[in-house]
Design a protein around this motif. Structure first.
Motif, short mmCIF file in Angstrom:
data_model
loop_
_atom_site.label_atom_id
_atom_site.label_comp_id
_atom_site.label_asym_id
_atom_site.label_seq_id
_atom_site.Cartn_x
_atom_site.Cartn_y
_atom_site.Cartn_z
N SER A 109 0.83 -1.21 0.00
CA SER A 109 0.00 0.00 0.00
C SER A 109 0.86 1.26 0.00
N ILE A 158 -4.71 2.76 2.71
CA ILE A 158 -4.21 3.07 4.05
C ILE A 158 -3.01 2.19 4.40
N THR A 183 -4.79 -3.98 4.53
CA THR A 183 -5.64 -3.89 3.33
C THR A 183 -6.58 -5.09 3.30
N ASP A 218 -3.93 -2.63 -5.64
CA ASP A 218 -3.36 -3.04 -4.35
C ASP A 218 -4.26 -4.14 -3.80
MG LIG Z 1 -1.86 -2.87 2.39
#
Ligand SMILES: [Mg+2]
Ligand SMILES: Nc1nc2c(ncn2[C@@H]2O[C@H](COP(=O)(O)OP(=O)(O)OP(=O)(O)O)[C@@H](O)[C@H]2O)c(=O)[nH]1
Length: 299
Positions: A21, A34, A42, A61
């Motif tokens: 991320s 985040i 995540t 992601d």
């Molecule tokens: Mg992540």
């Protein structure tokens, strides 16, 4: 002749906490996903677009690759697979500052299963001895046929632009899929919940395992004020006081940290109201998972 335009999907995969991320944010130049020091931050697929004059790379992601136990974790792995199904190219992110382990072999198995054309990013080189780098590159190149291997620091955005160049060169030729000002597909409401969840994890991670979630109950935008009402969900009654803190100090802190960041996204003013609720075993409830946006399109 004009240089061709390259555009395509890139699945960012790797073990929990590898820095995926952090890297997507560095590649896109905006905070789309985040970041916390806790693994399994995540929980779904986050799209982030990097635009360059001759290329558009659409990054996905994904949650860290792990063996799933709860329904939530199964859904999280389903997002990893969806991203791999859709990708033109795969970017495997590895935390090079920790030693190689079984989890790394498990991630490589997944790449093999998909016969994925992959680039390897050895991340966190700022936090390791440089002498460890060459042996690690050697080890990885024996384990998988990577197109290229890049040592990077996502945190310090070192090596990130070169990595992006290598990626875009390998994307198919074609017109951009998204307009140049578009960088994520997340609804504002979800983004708001994620920011609150980041502050929740950052303030409680020593005491709470990955058992908390944030549900945005209402999101009302007007010219001068955005009103957000969110519920912080924990699994056990005993976790409630951890989130609230002595005299409500901790929840206040979570709220004010989140509000500062939310006001940058939704200026000029955000009114954020937080509640804590116990929902036993929410990580195994299909309904709860769907309501939290963690239900995958296929699940
Ligand atoms: Mg992540
Ligand atoms: N020193 C250092 N730390 C980094 C780097 N990249 C990420 N981190 C840190 O590693 C931790 C995890 O980063 P994330 O980006 O959330 O990792 P992730 O792979 O998305 O993790 P999950 O979402 O849990 O799978 C955070 O504390 C980051 O600040 C880096 O290049 N160097």
């Amino acid at each position: 002749m004009a240089e061709p335009f390259h555009c395509g999907f890139v699945a960012i995969v790797g073990r929990p906490n590898a820095g995926k991320s952090t890297l997507i944010n560095a590649l896109v130049g905006e905070k789309v996903s985040i970041v916390t020091p806790s693994p399994q931050t995540t929980r779904n697929r986050i799209l982030g677009v990097a635009n360059r004059p001759q290329a558009q790379a659409v990054f996905m992601d994904t949650p860290g690759i792990h063996k799933p136990l709860s329904r939530l974790n199964q859904q999280m792995m389903a997002f990893v697979r969806q991203a791999l199904d859709r990708r033109d190219l795969t970017l495997l992110v590895v935390d090079a500052s920790v030693s190689f382990g079984k989890g790394d072999l498990f991630a490589l198995e997944l790449l093999r299963e998909y016969r994925a054309r992959s680039i390897l990013a050895l991340n966190k080189v700022d936090a390791m001895r440089k002498t460890r780098l060459l042996p690690l590159i050697d080890q990885y190149s024996k384990l998988y046929e990577f197109e290229e291997i890049f040592p990077i620091s996502a945190l310090q955005t070192e090596g990130v632009e070169d990595l992006l160049d290598a990626i875009t060169q390998r994307l198919p030729e074609g017109q951009p899929l998204f307009p140049p000002d578009f960088y994520t597909d997340q609804p504002e409401r979800f983004l708001a919940g994620e920011i609150v969840r980041e502050k929740l994890i950052l303030n409680t991670r020593q005491e709470l395992p990955a058992a908390a979630a944030v549900r945005v109950e209402s999101f009302e935008e007007s010219d001068r004020l955005t009103r957000i009402h969110a519920t912080l969900i924990v699994e056990k009654e005993s976790q409630k006081p951890i989130v609230i803190g002595a005299e409500g100090k901790r929840i206040k802190q979570i709220g004010s940290q989140a509000r500062i960041e939310l006001e940058r996204l939704f200026p000029p003013k955000v009114f954020l109201e937080l509640y804590v609720r116990v929902e036993p075993d929410w990580r195994n409830s299909r309904q709860a998972i769907t309501a939290l946006n963690y239900g995958s399109e296929t699940g």
